[in-house]
Scaffold this active site. Structure first.
Site, PDB file in Angstrom:
ATOM      1  N   ASP A   6       0.854  -1.195   0.000  1.00  0.00           N
ATOM      2  CA  ASP A   6       0.000   0.000   0.000  1.00  0.00           C
ATOM      3  C   ASP A   6       0.888   1.243   0.000  1.00  0.00           C
ATOM      4  O   ASP A   6       0.563   2.265   0.573  1.00  0.00           O
ATOM      5  CB  ASP A   6      -0.949   0.005   1.197  1.00  0.00           C
ATOM      6  N   ALA A  41       2.199   7.369   8.291  1.00  0.00           N
ATOM      7  CA  ALA A  41       1.396   7.890   7.182  1.00  0.00           C
ATOM      8  C   ALA A  41       1.120   6.856   6.099  1.00  0.00           C
ATOM      9  O   ALA A  41       0.201   7.017   5.313  1.00  0.00           O
ATOM     10  CB  ALA A  41       2.103   9.093   6.567  1.00  0.00           C
ATOM     11  N   GLY A  42       1.903   5.826   6.011  1.00  0.00           N
ATOM     12  CA  GLY A  42       1.738   4.825   4.969  1.00  0.00           C
ATOM     13  C   GLY A  42       3.019   4.046   4.802  1.00  0.00           C
ATOM     14  O   GLY A  42       4.023   4.315   5.452  1.00  0.00           O
TER      15      GLY A  42
END
Length: 126
Positions: A6, A41-42
């Protein structure tokens, strides 16, 4: 098993500040955190790194790893007719990895080298 990531836009980039929509993200040592508040955040995981880990850390065979990164995701997304394997009539999207280190050395997108073509003895059609 399908291996995915992701990853955000800063994946594969160095340390620094990056936008994530309206938010600012700071990547440091491969970890992306929001500037405001510090929440993760990712992901910055790229699929070449996932490949390497699958083989060298998780013990999957090369065949299992290739299938988990290409054939299986394409099938699950209903795209097996156009991508996910190298066959006549498919999109010819591929990556080439070093055979010893599994580091990324070249990328082909829809039959055209976009990175690393100089590593191969490529004959271009007239």
């Amino acid at each position: 098993v399908a291996l995915i990531t992701d990853a955000m836009g800063a994946a594969g980039m160095g340390d620094g500040l990056y936008p994530l929509g309206p938010l600012q993200v700071r990547v440091q040592d491969g970890v992306a955190r929001l500037v405001e508040g510090g929440a993760i955040a990712g992901s910055t995981l790229t699929l070449d790194v996932a490949f390497k880990r699958s083989v060298t850390v998780n013990g999957l065979s090369l065949g299992q790893t290739v299938e988990s990164l290409s054939t299986t995701p394409a099938r699950l997304l209903g795209l097996a007719g156009t991508t996910g394997s190298l066959e006549t009539g498919k999109l010819a999207d591929l990556v080439a990895l070093d055979s010893e280190t599994y580091d990324l050395v070249a990328v082909m997108r829809r039959g055209h080298w976009v990175l690393g073509a100089e590593r191969f003895d490529v004959v271009k059609p007239a």
